[in-house]
Design a protein around this motif. Structure first.
Motif, PDB file in Angstrom:
ATOM      1  N   ILE A   1       1.688   2.371 -15.293  1.00 12.88           N
ATOM      2  CA  ILE A   1       0.567   2.746 -14.434  1.00 12.88           C
ATOM      3  C   ILE A   1      -0.310   3.795 -15.107  1.00 12.88           C
ATOM      4  CG2 ILE A   1      -0.021   3.947 -12.287  1.00 12.88           C
ATOM      5  CD1 ILE A   1       2.380   2.590 -11.008  1.00 12.88           C
TER       6      ILE A   1
ATOM      7  N   ALA B   1       0.600   9.223  -8.021  1.00 18.64           N
ATOM      8  CA  ALA B   1       1.795  10.071  -8.114  1.00 18.64           C
ATOM      9  C   ALA B   1       2.310  10.493  -6.735  1.00 18.64           C
ATOM     10  CB  ALA B   1       1.468  11.302  -8.960  1.00 18.64           C
TER      11      ALA B   1
ATOM     12  N   GLY C   1       7.895   9.117  -2.454  1.00 16.85           N
ATOM     13  CA  GLY C   1       8.835   9.935  -3.240  1.00 16.85           C
ATOM     14  C   GLY C   1       8.659  11.414  -2.938  1.00 16.85           C
TER      15      GLY C   1
ATOM     16  N   ILE D   1      -0.087   0.321  -8.410  1.00 13.72           N
ATOM     17  CA  ILE D   1       0.843  -0.701  -8.929  1.00 13.72           C
ATOM     18  C   ILE D   1       0.107  -2.039  -9.042  1.00 13.72           C
ATOM     19  CG2 ILE D   1       3.130  -1.747  -8.685  1.00 13.72           C
ATOM     20  CD1 ILE D   1       3.750   0.276  -6.522  1.00 13.72           C
TER      21      ILE D   1
HETATM   22  N1  PFF Z   1       4.905   8.141  -7.501  1.00 14.08           N
HETATM   23  C1  PFF Z   1       5.150   7.567  -6.230  1.00 14.08           C
HETATM   24  C2  PFF Z   1       5.956   8.476  -5.350  1.00 14.08           C
HETATM   25  O1  PFF Z   1       6.338   9.567  -5.741  1.00 14.08           O
HETATM   26  O2  PFF Z   1       6.245   8.061  -4.252  1.00 14.08           O
HETATM   27  C3  PFF Z   1       5.911   6.328  -6.268  1.00 14.08           C
HETATM   28  C4  PFF Z   1       5.423   5.230  -7.031  1.00 14.08           C
HETATM   29  C5  PFF Z   1       4.099   4.959  -7.200  1.00 14.08           C
HETATM   30  C6  PFF Z   1       6.338   4.445  -7.566  1.00 14.08           C
HETATM   31  C7  PFF Z   1       3.716   3.920  -7.900  1.00 14.08           C
HETATM   32  C8  PFF Z   1       5.982   3.425  -8.278  1.00 14.08           C
HETATM   33  C9  PFF Z   1       4.676   3.185  -8.437  1.00 14.08           C
HETATM   34  F1  PFF Z   1       4.383   2.148  -9.157  1.00 14.08           F
END
Ligand code: PFF
Length: 471
Positions: free
Chosen positions: A239, A21, A25, A332
């Motif tokens: 995921i 998580a 982002g 991922i």
């Molecule tokens: N949750 C991760 C973030 O907030 O950056 C982004 C992310 C992780 C996106 C894993 C997609 C993923 F498959």
């Protein structure tokens, strides 16, 4: 027992899921949105949504995984044959994200090496970022190094690889981010008569700014917060279904999920506390650009302006971002490997190698999107002059994810019924405290919100608006 892979217990699961998580982002997108959407106002909206809508989507994914013992590709079909197509759709998201996430991981690695070799000054110069990503070879090399580390972790398996890696990296990430955030608050710069301090920057971040707030703008803030939440919690991309399938039956799922929500939100809040005051003190609010601009262009300028100490803070910052990005890319790749192991009946090591090679080839194409395959397009969401990476990101995050969430809510809320999830939440003998909110959210509110988000990102609202304007 078909699948032997498991997390050792609740703590390993929480750290691995929080690792997925917490990613770029949290670090580059959350602070930018908070700055743009009225500081404290965005924070309040975000917190309210995490506790209702974020929690609903996260609970659904993890409980589906644990109850079916399957990965996304098979989980939906195992629940109801007719809904198997939703598993395929869900599987597409990590497959698409894998093509570009390692490219961003490569960029972060390049900046880390730049600071490690004492060249932070160069990184702060205009044009450094663009000339790096448009170069023919360097972005590919850094992407391959980043992918190799990701693959190495996944290759070792769930408990010995992912869990062990998260146990080391996540606490280090917390220490680094707390340290940098506290340092940010002590900053002070005098510019003629005006003095700007980190604490003033903190005020910009925390105090709700209601100036010019109209219902339309409030809806915009809601949509921003919603799309941020499900990208940030890694839901609707298979995921959390995969990670859920690795959780033992005696784990108190409700409590673990609250901890994951807490970690993810806490790190996002800290990232804002670290970035907004620092950018405010040295560049004013103009440095707060969206996406890559903030992390790769504004932050190096801020570190440069800090003087000699900036070289260390910059190094700590990019190390922290590498940790955050690695644990996400591990999740991922793991999802892709686990799903494909089921379909092709191949062991983990072989599957991991095969998917790593395919991902490397796809990521090279994304890298070429900044030179040989360069183009500029405008997207239905309203974003202009976008490149290949943005287009791919748009398809997975703005089109597929809200659509998948919408279908998942309708399926779980109306076909399987919320009780199916509640039973799983209580199977360990612990009661599911937020049962009532969950039931209302999954059946009525979340599908509606997802529909709004889907219309917004695919440009339906803009289209309707233009129709009305013509009429
Ligand atoms: N949750 C991760 C973030 O907030 O950056 C982004 C992310 C992780 C996106 C894993 C997609 C993923 F498959």
């Amino acid at each position: 027992m078909k699948k032997k892979s498991k997390f050792s217990g609740s703590f390993g699961f929480v750290l691995a899921a929080a690792g997925s998580a917490v990613g770029v982002g949290n670090i580059w997108r959350f602070p930018y949105l908070a700055a743009k959407d009225g500081g404290g106002l965005f924070l309040i909206v975000y917190l309210a949504l995490v506790l209702t809508f974020g929690f609903t989507l996260l609970t659904t994914d993890v409980a589906i995984g644990r109850r079916t013992h399957e990965h996304a590709l098979r989980a939906f079909g195992a629940m109801k044959k007719k809904w198997a197509f939703l598993g395929v759709l869900t599987f597409l998201v990590p497959a698409i994200i894998m093509t570009y996430y390692t490219v961003i991981g490569g960029w972060v690695s390049k900046y880390f090496v730049t600071y490690l070799t004492g060249q932070g000054g160069a990184a702060a110069e205009d044009g450094y970022f663009t000339s790096f990503i448009t170069a023919p070879v360097a972005p590919v090399v850094f992407m391959l190094i980043f992918l190799a580390v990701t693959a190495f972790v996944v290759y070792q398996g769930v408990e010995k690889g992912i869990e062990r890696f998260s146990r080391i990296v996540m606490p280090a990430l917390f220490v680094l981010i707390i340290g940098i955030a506290v340092f940010s608050l002590t900053l002070k710069v005098s510019d003629g008569d005006a003095v700007r301090t980190g604490l003033q920057g903190l005020q910009v971040y925390l105090v709700p700014n209601l100036e010019g707030l109209t219902p339309g703008r409030f809806l915009g803030i809601l949509v921003d917060a919603m799309s941020q939440i499900f990208f940030s919690l890694s839901v609707s991309m298979g995921i959390m279904i995969t990670y859920g399938s690795y959780v033992k039956k005696d784990v108190n799922l409700g409590q673990s999920l609250s901890r994951i929500e807490f970690f993810d939100t806490f790190v996002a809040l800290l990232a804002g506390m670290m970035i907004i005051p620092a950018v405010y003190v040295f560049s004013g609010m103009e440095g707060m650009s969206a996406g890559p601009g903030l992390m790769f262009i504004s932050m190096p300028k801020v570190f440069q302006a800090m003087g000699p100490v900036g070289a260390f803070i910059g190094l700590a910052f990019f190390l922290m971002v590498i940790f955050a990005t690695l644990t996400s890319s591990v999740s991922i790749l793991e999802t892709l490997v686990a799903n494909c192991m089921d379909i092709f009946h191949v062991d983990r090591k072989k599957m991991c190698l095969a998917i790593t090679l395919i991902s490397a080839a796809a990521a090279v194409v994304i890298c070429l999107g900044y030179n040989v395959l360069y183009f500029e397009v405008d997207l239905p969401s309203g974003a202009v002059n976008q490149q290949l990476l943005d287009v791919v990101d748009y398809i997975s995050n703005s089109v597929l994810m809200p659509f998948i969430s919408l279908l998942t809510c309708l399926f779980v809320g109306w076909v399987m019924k919320p009780k199916w999830i509640v039973e799983e939440m209580e199977v360990s003998g612990h009661s599911f405290g937020r049962k009532k909110i969950y039931t209302v959210m999954i059946r009525y509110i979340t599908p509606l919100m997802m529909l709004i988000l889907f219309f917004q990102s695919t440009g339906v609202f803009r289209f309707l608006k233009s129709l009305f304007a013509k009429a």
